[in-house]
Every structure is written in C-alpha cells, then in structure tokens.
Design a protein around this motif. Structure first.
Motif, short mmCIF file in Angstrom:
data_model
loop_
_atom_site.label_atom_id
_atom_site.label_comp_id
_atom_site.label_asym_id
_atom_site.label_seq_id
_atom_site.Cartn_x
_atom_site.Cartn_y
_atom_site.Cartn_z
N ALA A 252 1.20 32.25 81.20
CA ALA A 252 0.59 31.31 80.26
C ALA A 252 0.54 31.85 78.83
N GLU A 253 0.29 33.15 78.69
CA GLU A 253 0.15 33.74 77.35
C GLU A 253 0.99 35.01 77.25
N ALA A 254 1.64 35.19 76.11
CA ALA A 254 2.44 36.39 75.89
C ALA A 254 1.53 37.62 75.86
N LEU A 255 1.98 38.69 76.51
CA LEU A 255 1.23 39.94 76.54
C LEU A 255 1.81 40.87 75.48
N VAL A 256 1.09 41.06 74.41
CA VAL A 256 1.57 41.86 73.28
C VAL A 256 0.69 43.09 73.11
N PRO A 257 1.24 44.29 73.34
CA PRO A 257 0.43 45.51 73.19
C PRO A 257 0.13 45.80 71.72
N LYS A 258 -0.98 46.48 71.49
CA LYS A 258 -1.34 46.89 70.14
C LYS A 258 -0.84 48.31 69.91
N LEU A 259 -0.01 48.48 68.89
CA LEU A 259 0.54 49.79 68.57
C LEU A 259 -0.05 50.28 67.25
N GLU A 260 -0.44 51.52 67.23
CA GLU A 260 -0.98 52.11 66.00
C GLU A 260 0.09 52.10 64.91
N GLY A 261 -0.28 51.63 63.75
CA GLY A 261 0.64 51.61 62.62
C GLY A 261 1.53 50.39 62.55
N ALA A 262 1.26 49.37 63.37
CA ALA A 262 2.12 48.19 63.39
C ALA A 262 2.18 47.52 62.03
N GLU A 263 1.06 47.54 61.29
CA GLU A 263 1.03 46.90 59.97
C GLU A 263 1.84 47.68 58.95
N GLU A 264 2.18 48.94 59.24
CA GLU A 264 2.95 49.76 58.31
C GLU A 264 4.46 49.67 58.56
N PRO B 16 11.16 57.30 75.65
CA PRO B 16 9.85 57.32 76.30
C PRO B 16 8.88 56.36 75.61
N GLY B 17 7.61 56.43 75.99
CA GLY B 17 6.61 55.54 75.42
C GLY B 17 6.41 55.76 73.92
N VAL B 18 5.91 54.72 73.25
CA VAL B 18 5.67 54.77 71.80
C VAL B 18 4.27 55.32 71.54
N LYS B 19 4.17 56.28 70.61
CA LYS B 19 2.87 56.83 70.22
C LYS B 19 2.30 56.09 69.02
N ARG B 20 3.11 55.95 67.97
CA ARG B 20 2.66 55.22 66.78
C ARG B 20 3.86 54.75 65.97
N LEU B 21 3.60 53.82 65.07
CA LEU B 21 4.63 53.31 64.16
C LEU B 21 4.32 53.75 62.74
N VAL C 215 9.58 54.97 64.35
CA VAL C 215 8.82 54.99 65.60
C VAL C 215 8.68 56.43 66.06
N GLU C 216 7.43 56.83 66.30
CA GLU C 216 7.17 58.15 66.87
C GLU C 216 6.86 57.97 68.36
N PHE C 217 7.60 58.71 69.19
CA PHE C 217 7.45 58.58 70.64
C PHE C 217 6.47 59.62 71.17
N VAL C 218 6.06 59.44 72.42
CA VAL C 218 5.04 60.32 73.00
C VAL C 218 5.54 61.76 73.16
N ASP C 219 6.85 61.97 73.16
CA ASP C 219 7.38 63.34 73.27
C ASP C 219 7.53 64.01 71.91
N GLY C 220 7.08 63.32 70.85
CA GLY C 220 7.12 63.89 69.52
C GLY C 220 8.35 63.52 68.71
#
Length: 437
Positions: free
Chosen positions: A175-187, A325-330, A335-340
C-alpha cells in the motif's frame, strides 16, 4: 439496529433520493452523508479487491468497492517500471473464474497484466468508487455494523460514512512505499527516488546509479539501467537466494510446487540449491551470500521471496553491476558504505519494497498487527477476523494466495447472506399470515 431495521433503511434509501441527505448530520458544516451497504464493503481495487468482488458477485452477493486512486490496480498502472513482467508463469497469477488469454506469453508484460485486470473488471461488471480514501473504519458494537469514513479528492466532495455488515480489507502488502532514512540525504544533491517513481533507465542514461535493495525489483532495475548504458551498483545488506527463473525446461516456481506434492520441503530446497549451483555457480563469490535456510523454508517463515534471475547475475559476473555493502551516510554526490569505502554517484534508487497501511485507518487491534499491518494469524488462517472482518491479499504468497483468500471469503459471506435472506423471507411470510388471518 437489527436485520429488519436495516432492510427498512435499505428500502427507504431505494425509494427516497434525498435519503442520504436526511441521514447526514443536520449541521451544514459537517457535510457528511451516510450510505447503508447491504453487502460487504471492499477497501482497495487492486487484484485482490477485484478477485473477491468477482467471487462475491458470482455467488449473488453485492458489494461496494472503494479505491483511493483513480483507476483499478493503481500500483501496476502508476507505480511500476516499464520493463516489468510477471515473475511467475501466468497460470499461477490468474484471478478466480477467468484465466489469461491463450495468446499471452508465459510471463505477461506489465501492460498485458493491466489489460487482463481491466477485462476482468468488465467481465464481472465491477465498478469501484474511485478517488475515495478510507480515513477510518471501526466496528460499532451498539449497532452491530462497521462504520467507514471516506473522503474524496475534490474539495467539493463531501465525506461519506458507509455502514455495512462485512468489511473486506484488500489494500494489500504494497500500500505504501517503504523509504529508508539515510543520514545526509539532504546533502546528496542528486535525485533520490523509490522504484514506485522509476519508469525506465532512459532517464539515467550514462549516469552512475546506486540501487538500494537486492530483491526482484532491485535486480531487475539494475538490468534495466545496464540496458540503457547507465552504470548501476547494487547494495546488498543481507543474505539472499538467487534462483534461475527456469529449471529443466520448467519454471522454478512450478517445478517447486510439483515437487512439494511428493517430497518434504527440505528435500525440495536441497534440490533447488543444487540445480541453482550447477546453473548459476557460487553466488557468494559475487557478494550474494545465501541464507542458511533454504528458499522455500525461508519464504514460509519470513515471507522473504527468493530472487528469480532474469539476467542480472550475468551482469554482476561481468562487472557491469557492482555489489556494495550497506550505506552508512550520504554526502555531496558521494556515498559512504559501512566498510568505510566511498564512491561517487549521480542518483540513488530505493528498491526497498512496500508496507501495509492498515493500522493507519482500521481501528481494530485483534486481527491485524499494529507493527506491520498484517494479519496476526499465519497463512492459511489469516483471512477471517471477528465481527465480519476479512483480509485478502496479505498471505505473502502473491496472486495465488490472494485468489485462495477471495474464494474463502466469498463462500463464508455467502453462507451468512443466504441464512439472513431465508430468515427475512420467513419473517415476511409470518407477517403476511398474521395480516390475512
């Protein structure tokens, strides 16, 4: 309000065009009309809602179908990408009482499936009330009926309160799109969108694109981007089963269903994994590590669907799609990933799926979970609740599961409908006999 009082209301409504106005609140500021529905109210005109409406009509039970969008199957018509096809063969995706046209391919295209749904609605004369969003639904224990409040999109449209004996929730798992919140998305600075807003890789030709989510949609979007000369990378945060779409000349799904008739699920899983390894190789070498549980066991326990490969894996093997791998922040186009590690990207697409929105409007705490909006009882028992409440399309088993629910619901309501009609006829005859004596 008992059954006979309801029939009296229905009669007044049929013969008095001003009835709905009279039943509304007398205050002109509220502008709410009240509508009695003799049969069930179905919320959601996707494939699940259409299926149960058709099954009810086939049994002679009328229903009212409410849809918040302006068309049937709005997810398919408005929120899917162009290259989408059914991931399963058509015989596992047809709705009750009407199969696909014989000239359709094994895996119908998006437009072919939409055409099928439109024809389905026309065949069973299903006419949803479009642009009606249900804001609240709750059971009135005093009256013994469900009360639903809906609002139209136009400013001039009044809100409507529907009163009914049976409520069928058909808003589904998506019913609704699932959109994760990522740190730094506004940047970030580049486009960030969910797959519900993605149509074609043409809009991202020549761009570096990060696709977050490695389910069927994420994998297929990566393939679409490759076909439009974009450079996609795929975020894989968890284990995943990748299976070939076909095995031994048959669809993997169909073969699995056939094997389950003769073998336990663990043996079927082992067979699927052996054949997948022979056909696809060791997917863990490319960052796609398989879960400990087999694909069918995992599907039964968690609802997580295995990926049916349509060509993306070869793009990963060739290096055209990079696994991350997973995203840590934007950061700014970074994009900075969880492995650095860090990489630059022009756009990000969330292939992170959808969620149920039932808790936001259905005021009921027993049948549906407040956490995920799914029936609390597992398949195949989650289709029926208390006080005439039903759920269709929440089985995590696709269109096949929705069709099974639709048939069960229609049969259950038909029994109540016939029993009440018989009771009403007996009551009417009794009154006639008394009046004639």
């Amino acid at each position: 309000m008992d059954y006979y009082c309801v029939r009296e209301i229905e009669g007044k409504q049929a013969h008095d065009p001003l009835f709905t106005h009279k039943m509304s609140n007398k205050s002109s500021s509220s502008q709410r009309r009240c509508v009695w529905v003799p049969g069930p109210v179905i919320v959601g005109a996707g494939p699940s809602g259409l299926a149960v409406a058709a099954c009810l009509k086939e049994k002679g039970v009328p229903s009212v179908l409410l849809e918040r969008s302006n068309c049937i199957a709005s997810l398919w018509q408005l929120k899917t990408y162009d290259r989408l096809r059914l991931h399963l063969p058509k015989q596992f995706c047809e709705l009750p009482l009407m199969g696909f046209p014989s000239n359709f391919p094994t895996y119908p295209t998006k437009q072919q499936f939409i055409d099928y749904l439109v024809s389905y609605a026309e065949r069973f004369d299903i006419r949803p009330r479009f642009n009606e969003t249900v804001k609240e639904a709750k059971f009135d224990s005093t009256l013994g009926f469900w009360r639903l409040t809906s609002e139209g999109k136009a400013e001039t449209t009044t809100s409507t309160e529907y009163l009914c004996r049976w409520l069928i929730v058909a808003t589904g798992e998506n019913a609704e799109a699932l959109v994760p919140k990522l740190e730094g998305a506004e940047e970030f600075g580049g486009p960030i969108k969910h797959t519900s807003l993605y149509k074609s890789g043409e809009e991202l030709r020549g761009k570096k694109v990060l696709v977050v989510g490695c389910g069927n949609s994420g994998m297929e979007v990566c393939l679409d981007l490759c076909n439009h000369n974009a450079s996609p990378s795929l975020v894989v945060r968890d284990t995943v089963h990748v299976l070939p779409r076909e095995m031994l000349g048959k669809s993997t799904f169909g073969l699995s269903m056939w094997l389950l008739k003769w073998l336990p699920i663990r043996l079927v899983d082992r067979f699927l994994l052996i054949v997948s390894w022979l056909l696809l190789g060791d997917t863990s070498r490319f960052g796609l590590v398989r879960p400990r549980l087999g694909p069918l066991q995992l599907k039964n326990l968690s609802g997580k669907t295995p990926v049916l490969d349509v060509g993306t894996l070869s793009k990963i093997k060739s290096g055209h799609v990079q696994v991350c791998p997973g995203v840590k922040r934007l950061k700014r186009h970074t994009v900075e990933f969880v492995d650095g590690a860090t990489q630059n990207f022009d756009a990000i697409i969330f292939a992170t799926g959808y969620k149920s929105n039932v808790p936001s409007w259905l005021k009921e705490g027993d049948m549906f979970s407040e956490e995920d909006g799914f029936p609390r009882r597992p398949f195949p028992s989650g289709w029926k609740g208390d006080n005439g409440l039903y759920a269709v399309g929440f089985t995590k088993r696709g269109l096949l599961g929705a069709s099974m629910d639709a048939k069960r619901i229609a049969q259950d309501i038909e029994q109540c409908w016939k029993a009440e009609a018989k009771h009403s006829t007996a009551f009417t005859r009794s009154l006639l006999q008394q009046s004639n004596s």
